[in-house]
Design a protein around this motif. Structure first.
Motif, mmCIF file in Angstrom:
data_model
loop_
_atom_site.group_PDB
_atom_site.id
_atom_site.type_symbol
_atom_site.label_atom_id
_atom_site.label_comp_id
_atom_site.label_asym_id
_atom_site.label_seq_id
_atom_site.Cartn_x
_atom_site.Cartn_y
_atom_site.Cartn_z
ATOM 1 N N SER A 1 1.078 -1.365 -0.421
ATOM 2 C CA SER A 1 -0.053 0.487 0.129
ATOM 3 C C SER A 1 0.822 1.368 -0.137
ATOM 4 N N GLY A 2 -0.054 2.631 -0.173
ATOM 5 C CA GLY A 2 0.815 3.750 -0.187
ATOM 6 C C GLY A 2 1.166 4.337 1.027
ATOM 7 N N GLN A 3 0.548 3.336 2.442
ATOM 8 C CA GLN A 3 1.062 3.848 4.164
ATOM 9 C C GLN A 3 2.228 3.111 4.435
ATOM 10 N N ASN B 1 5.352 4.861 2.228
ATOM 11 C CA ASN B 1 5.852 5.930 3.151
ATOM 12 C C ASN B 1 6.817 5.757 4.808
ATOM 13 N N TYR C 1 -0.999 13.446 3.089
ATOM 14 C CA TYR C 1 -2.204 12.905 3.300
ATOM 15 C C TYR C 1 -2.895 12.379 4.623
ATOM 16 N N THR D 1 -0.869 9.464 6.291
ATOM 17 C CA THR D 1 0.574 9.564 6.591
ATOM 18 C C THR D 1 1.031 10.760 8.181
ATOM 19 N N GLU E 1 4.524 16.466 0.568
ATOM 20 C CA GLU E 1 4.023 15.507 -1.253
ATOM 21 C C GLU E 1 3.600 16.776 -2.273
ATOM 22 N N ASN F 1 -2.556 16.334 -0.156
ATOM 23 C CA ASN F 1 -3.814 15.489 -0.304
ATOM 24 C C ASN F 1 -4.557 15.738 0.889
ATOM 25 N N ASP G 1 6.528 12.240 -2.087
ATOM 26 C CA ASP G 1 5.608 10.898 -2.657
ATOM 27 C C ASP G 1 4.449 12.232 -3.312
ATOM 28 N N THR H 1 2.496 11.326 -4.686
ATOM 29 C CA THR H 1 1.274 10.305 -5.423
ATOM 30 C C THR H 1 0.398 11.062 -7.432
ATOM 31 N N PHE H 2 0.323 12.009 -6.133
ATOM 32 C CA PHE H 2 -0.636 12.256 -6.697
ATOM 33 C C PHE H 2 -0.588 13.179 -8.438
ATOM 34 N N SER I 1 1.185 5.675 -3.868
ATOM 35 C CA SER I 1 -0.032 5.029 -2.816
ATOM 36 C C SER I 1 0.046 5.265 -5.335
ATOM 37 N N THR J 1 -2.536 3.466 -5.476
ATOM 38 C CA THR J 1 -4.068 2.561 -5.425
ATOM 39 C C THR J 1 -4.389 3.681 -6.139
ATOM 40 N N LYS J 2 -3.807 5.674 -6.543
ATOM 41 C CA LYS J 2 -4.458 6.348 -6.727
ATOM 42 C C LYS J 2 -4.118 6.295 -8.437
ATOM 43 N N VAL K 1 -4.893 -1.850 -4.527
ATOM 44 C CA VAL K 1 -4.043 -0.539 -3.234
ATOM 45 C C VAL K 1 -2.652 -1.334 -3.586
ATOM 46 N N GLY K 2 -1.629 -0.679 -3.389
ATOM 47 C CA GLY K 2 -0.875 -0.579 -3.629
ATOM 48 C C GLY K 2 0.397 0.717 -3.017
#
Ligand code: PLP
Length: 436
Positions: free
Chosen positions: A90-92, A95, A116, A119, A160, A164, A189, A191-192, A211, A213-214, A223-224
């Protein structure tokens, strides 16, 4: 994976999205195969022993490495322009691993407060329980303010690219300068923005997390997470700060990661030590789904950005909207930074507030037909969330403001449907909610 970095320089992001990571040889499957096997067979026990001692590379147990995962990690490394990457469950986990790979009890991390919520909790509560102290800084802090947060035991600076849910833009160069002046890496991070719109390594970041997942998966199926190393941070130059990388690891017969693996030291340690002990690997099936998503990432990001720009402009011109935070709007506080770091656009996420109460925000969301209320963001389908009522519902209005989340903030994740349909949906929901 360094070969993939060379490829990334030669090939465009789109080509890398479609073809990176898996290059079949004669007669092999054209599509990345799912190696759905926990374990791998060897002819001799001696060879297996060499694998365990990291004296030879090869697969032996999927908790540590798996060929499907490695191919996808190589694609992400190439997209980011890094030297090595690993997938996490997961992204969690990404991080968490990115930080604890270089920090332990008694250490300290400086972190932007605009991150996020998950996080924020991981760093502010759970990592503190592990003895890693975290100081949160204003995302727009001056260099002097950032400097003031550092301590001798600080091991990393974290932020980030696009936060988020607030959509603050990180000044990556400034954060990298301060991190490096204190002999620590900058972890971003991404992700976005995704590497399609921003490659933080080009601006001085050392480690990138995702993440997946996004947008990377993009279809809300798996989820990843991922961690990517630029290979640029000189751990040996700050050996006293990073003994886990620069001194012998007794759990690997005295092997020193920086000496044995050079630029691959950080990811090798995270794989060999953290995955071995904590086991947060991504499943090969999820890695396969992630790869399908990555194959169209460059196309989808273009459409997310175009749609979000149209929606943000519509919201900005709407008299029922109190405020809009989207860096693509020229009047936005972060417009100049976004133009610098993300000239092709940021992403599909917009934060905005309606003129009205928390109740009105909820009514607006309940009346949406095309956009779904989901605890998710950044996928192909337009979706919406009201952090004050959902992810942050335990906080008072005052606490929300301190966490950088306005009580009226609606997080709209603009998908890749037709922009007109998305706008029509917002329009009818707003009119109904506000009794117009
Ligand atoms: N980082 C960012 C920017 C996120 O938005 C999220 C989740 O929303 C995470 C990390 C955590 O990722 P995951 O949900 O995959 O654990």
């Amino acid at each position: 994976m360094s070969e993939n970095k060379a490829e990334a320089r030669r090939r465009g992001v789109g080509t890398e999205c479609v073809q990176g990571g898996w290059t079949p040889r004669n007669g092999e499957p054209r599509v990345l195969p799912i190696i759905q096997s926990t374990t791998f067979k060897y002819e001799t026990s001696e060879q297996m022993a060499r694998l365990f001692d990291l004296e030879e590379s090869g697969y032996f147990y999927t908790r540590l490495q798996n060929p499907t995962n490695d191919a996808v990690a190589a694609k992400i490394a190439a997209l980011e322009g890094g030297v090595a990457a690993m997938l996490t469950s997961s992204g969690q986990a990404a991080n968490f691993f990115a930080v604890i790979n270089i920090a332990g009890a008694g250490d300290h991390v400086v972190c932007s407060s605009a991150i996020y919520g998950g996080t924020f909790n991981l760093f502010g509560v759970t990592m503190k329980r592990f003895g890693i102290d975290v100081t949160f800084v204003d995302p727009d802090a001056t260099e002097a303010e950032l400097e003031a947060a550092f301590r001798p035991e600080t091991k990393a600076l974290f932020g980030e690219t696009l936060s988020n849910p607030g959509m603050n833009v990180l000044d990556i160069e400034k954060f990298a300068r301060v991190a490096h002046a204190h002999g620590v890496p900058l972890i971003v991070d991404n992700t976005f923005a995704t590497p399609v719109n921003c490659r933080p390594f080009e601006w001085g970041a050392d480690i990138v997390t995702h993440s997946t997942t996004k947008y990377m998966d993009g279809h809300a199926t798996a989820v990843g997470g991922a961690i990517v190393d630029s290979g640029n941070f000189d751990w040996e130059a700050h050996a006293d700060k990073f003994p886990g990388l620069t001194t012998p690891d007794e759990s690997y017969h005295g092997l020193t990661y920086t000496k044995a693996f050079g630029k691959g030291a950080y990811i090798t340690k995270a794989t060999a030590q953290l995955m071995r002990d904590l086991g947060s690997i991504q499943s090969p099936m999820n890695a396969f789904l992630l790869n399908l998503g990555l194959e169209t990432l460059h196309l989808r990001m273009r459409q997310h950005v175009a749609n979000a720009q149209a929606v943000a402009e519509w919201l900005e011109a709407n008299p029922d909207v109190a405020w809009v935070n989207y860096p693509g709007l020229p009047a936005n506080k972060y417009h100049a930074l976004a133009q610098k770091y993300m000239p092709q656009g940021t992403c599909g996420v917009i934060a905005f507030g309606l003129k009205g109460s928390r109740d009105d925000a909820q009514k607006f969301m309940d009346n949406l037909k095309l956009a779904a209320i989901v605890t998710h963001v950044a996928d192909a389908r337009t979706c919406v969330l009201h952090p004050a009522s959902h992810t942050h519902r335990q906080l008072s209005d005052q606490q929300l403001r301190e966490a950088g989340v306005a009580p009226d903030l609606i997080r709209l994740s603009v998908g890749i449907e037709d922009a007109d349909d998305i706008i029509n949906d917002l329009d009818q929901a707003m009119k109904t909610a506000l009794g117009k």
